[in-house]
Write a protein that holds these residues in place. Structure first.
Motif, short mmCIF file in Angstrom:
data_model
loop_
_atom_site.label_atom_id
_atom_site.label_comp_id
_atom_site.label_asym_id
_atom_site.label_seq_id
_atom_site.Cartn_x
_atom_site.Cartn_y
_atom_site.Cartn_z
N PRO A 96 -8.07 12.96 -16.96
CA PRO A 96 -7.51 13.01 -15.60
C PRO A 96 -8.56 12.99 -14.50
N ALA A 97 -9.67 13.71 -14.68
CA ALA A 97 -10.68 13.74 -13.63
C ALA A 97 -11.27 12.36 -13.38
N GLN A 98 -11.49 11.58 -14.47
CA GLN A 98 -12.00 10.22 -14.31
C GLN A 98 -10.97 9.35 -13.59
N ALA A 99 -9.70 9.48 -13.98
CA ALA A 99 -8.65 8.70 -13.33
C ALA A 99 -8.58 9.03 -11.84
N PHE A 100 -8.75 10.31 -11.50
CA PHE A 100 -8.71 10.72 -10.10
C PHE A 100 -9.86 10.10 -9.32
N HIS A 101 -11.07 10.15 -9.86
CA HIS A 101 -12.21 9.60 -9.14
C HIS A 101 -12.12 8.08 -9.03
N LEU A 102 -11.63 7.41 -10.06
CA LEU A 102 -11.43 5.97 -9.98
C LEU A 102 -10.37 5.63 -8.92
N HIS A 103 -9.33 6.45 -8.85
CA HIS A 103 -8.28 6.24 -7.86
C HIS A 103 -8.83 6.39 -6.45
N ARG A 104 -9.66 7.41 -6.23
CA ARG A 104 -10.25 7.61 -4.91
C ARG A 104 -11.20 6.47 -4.54
N GLN A 105 -11.97 5.98 -5.53
CA GLN A 105 -12.86 4.85 -5.27
C GLN A 105 -12.06 3.62 -4.87
N ALA A 106 -10.95 3.38 -5.57
CA ALA A 106 -10.11 2.22 -5.25
C ALA A 106 -9.50 2.36 -3.87
N GLN A 107 -9.07 3.57 -3.53
CA GLN A 107 -8.52 3.81 -2.20
C GLN A 107 -9.56 3.56 -1.12
N ALA A 108 -10.79 4.03 -1.37
CA ALA A 108 -11.86 3.86 -0.39
C ALA A 108 -12.19 2.39 -0.19
N GLN A 109 -12.25 1.63 -1.29
CA GLN A 109 -12.53 0.20 -1.18
C GLN A 109 -11.41 -0.52 -0.44
N ARG A 110 -10.18 -0.16 -0.73
CA ARG A 110 -9.04 -0.77 -0.03
C ARG A 110 -9.13 -0.47 1.47
N ALA A 111 -9.44 0.78 1.81
CA ALA A 111 -9.54 1.15 3.22
C ALA A 111 -10.65 0.38 3.93
N ARG A 112 -11.80 0.22 3.25
CA ARG A 112 -12.90 -0.54 3.86
C ARG A 112 -12.51 -1.98 4.12
N THR A 113 -11.84 -2.59 3.15
CA THR A 113 -11.44 -3.99 3.31
C THR A 113 -10.44 -4.15 4.44
N LEU A 114 -9.41 -3.34 4.45
CA LEU A 114 -8.38 -3.46 5.48
C LEU A 114 -8.88 -3.03 6.85
N GLY A 115 -9.97 -2.26 6.86
CA GLY A 115 -10.53 -1.83 8.14
C GLY A 115 -11.40 -2.87 8.81
N MET A 116 -11.53 -4.06 8.23
CA MET A 116 -12.39 -5.10 8.79
C MET A 116 -11.72 -5.92 9.89
N LEU A 117 -10.41 -5.75 10.10
CA LEU A 117 -9.72 -6.46 11.18
C LEU A 117 -9.82 -5.59 12.44
N LEU A 118 -10.55 -6.09 13.44
CA LEU A 118 -10.96 -5.28 14.59
C LEU A 118 -10.26 -5.73 15.87
N VAL A 119 -9.99 -4.75 16.74
CA VAL A 119 -9.32 -5.02 18.01
C VAL A 119 -10.12 -4.39 19.15
N PRO A 120 -10.34 -5.13 20.25
CA PRO A 120 -11.06 -4.56 21.40
C PRO A 120 -10.13 -3.71 22.27
N VAL A 121 -10.64 -2.59 22.74
CA VAL A 121 -9.91 -1.72 23.66
C VAL A 121 -10.74 -1.60 24.94
N GLU A 122 -10.11 -1.87 26.08
CA GLU A 122 -10.83 -1.85 27.35
C GLU A 122 -11.11 -0.42 27.80
N GLY A 123 -11.91 -0.30 28.84
CA GLY A 123 -12.29 1.01 29.35
C GLY A 123 -11.13 1.82 29.89
N ASP A 124 -10.06 1.14 30.32
CA ASP A 124 -8.87 1.86 30.80
C ASP A 124 -7.85 2.07 29.68
N ARG A 125 -8.26 1.79 28.43
CA ARG A 125 -7.45 1.96 27.23
C ARG A 125 -6.32 0.93 27.10
#
Length: 390
Positions: A96-125
């Motif tokens: 179970p501990a290995q499965a948990f750490h593999l799951h967290r690694q997969a989640q982190a990689q997914r988050a990094r990939t999906l976080g690459m689409l960027l949007v600009p926000v102006e100074g007045d928000r």
């Protein structure tokens, strides 16, 4: 800062990430003409895609990236099929501990990939893109007042921020706070864990009170447990937290519920000064490093808060008082912490177990057989440990 080239000029802007994600080292411009497969390939390579097209199309592209990130690869041919089957069997048989750490690694990689689409926000928000919504109120709740500085944000994180804004407006119904005729909604602020898992709230609402004059709520978060104790008739509750967002959230909820005369919210690392006949704590239930501020409600590195609560409890208990530890045993089923270790910490702190009340979690993942951690989640129980000084 992030840097990119636009119209032949070098440009830059501050990078903003509440999840502490690193800024992309390479950024290219993207618009409505970008194919989803190309976008996914670039995102997997760690290239930031700074959006210059229609805002709603950016949302559609993010959904397309999510589908690709969640798609299971197809095995080709008998040999590949056998290899895939063997890999699946290995994953299923992993401890179970290995499965948990593999799951967290997969989640982190997914988050990094999906976080690459960027949007600009102006100074007045505002968001200077076609068909962009006005989310200035949500930004102000999470970031504070506009300061005139533009920034670049991950679209995925931005949508999470707006989702939190909607949760804050709507609130979470907490039946344990009383009858439908009285206010019983908790409004979680951005970055503060929402009390959507009602089983631990019900445990606090039903356990026999050792006294009613005073209680401490350690790590109050939204203030939900302090509010439940006050509604149960505890005359005075001192609720502590050290996170500014949690403190503001708890004070807001206490005021909304009309409990300001009973509940005092104070900044403290664990305990306030003095002793109480009842001290309650619902610490994060998994030992591990949090990757964002809100994950501190789930992950407690080295079980710091749990061990700190246990080691300091005896000194803050009034004579014949009780400490209530509300804790899921998911860490035990994942092999991250044993029951014997928990009981050793209890005994080492000069405490004894008076009683234990247990309930099975009702959240959706506990019944999701496709979840990688289903075996542990289906066996999970949440307990209220009633502790007293030896």
């Amino acid at each position: 800062m992030i840097h990119w080239t636009e119209h032949g000029e070098e440009r830059s802007a501050p990078w903003r990430s509440e999840s502490n994600a690193a800024a992309p080292r390479r950024v290219v411009l993207a618009d409505d003409t970008l194919a989803a497969d190309t976008a996914y390939r670039l995102a997997c390579e760690g290239t930031g895609l700074l959006w210059r097209g229609d805002f709603q199309n950016a949302r559609h592209l993010l959904q397309a990236l999510m589908r690709r990130a969640d798609k299971k690869p197809k095995a080709k041919g008998a040999k590949a099929g056998r290899k895939a089957q063997a890999a699946g069997t290995a994953a299923e048989s992993a401890i179970p501990a290995q499965a948990f750490h593999l799951h967290r690694q997969a989640q982190a990689q997914r988050a990094r990939t999906l976080g690459m689409l960027l949007v600009p926000v102006e100074g007045d928000r505002t968001i200077a893109l076609r068909r962009a919504p006005d989310w200035r109120e949500a930004f102000a709740e999470a970031w504070g007042p506009a300061n005139g500085t533009a920034c670049v944000v991950s679209l995925r994180e931005m949508l999470g921020l707006v989702g939190a804004h909607e949760w804050r407006k709507k609130g979470v119904e907490i039946p344990a706070l009383g009858t439908p005729q009285s206010p019983r909604r908790i409004h979680p602020h951005y970055g503060v864990f929402s009390p959507v898992r009602g089983e631990y709230v019900d445990l606090v609402a039903q356990a026999p009170l050792p006294a009613r004059e005073l209680a401490f709520d350690i790590g109050t978060g939204t203030g939900v447990l302090a509010a439940v104790l006050a509604r149960r008739g505890v005359h005075r509750v001192v609720a502590t937290d050290q996170d500014p967002r949690a403190l503001a959230c708890a004070r807001d909820n206490v005021h909304r519920l009309g409990l300001s005369a009973q509940v005092e919210v104070v900044q403290a690392d664990l305990f306030p000064a003095g002793q109480a006949p009842l001290v309650v704590c619902n610490p994060p239930w998994l030992p591990g490093r949090a990757s964002s501020s809100i994950e501190h409600a789930v992950y407690d590195e080295d079980s710091r808060m749990l061990r700190g609560f246990l080691s300091g409890l005896k000194a803050h208990l009034a004579p014949a008082g009780e400490g209530w530890l509300i804790l899921s045993d998911l860490a035990e089923h994942l092999g991250l912490r044993s029951r014997d270790q928990l009981l050793d910490w209890v005994a080492g702190a000069g405490l004894r177990v008076v009683d234990r009340h247990e309930v099975q979690p009702r959240h959706a993942k506990a019944a999701d057989a496709t979840d990688p951690l289903h075996a542990a989640r289906s066996a999970e129980r949440t307990s209220l440990w009633r502790l007293a000084a030896l």
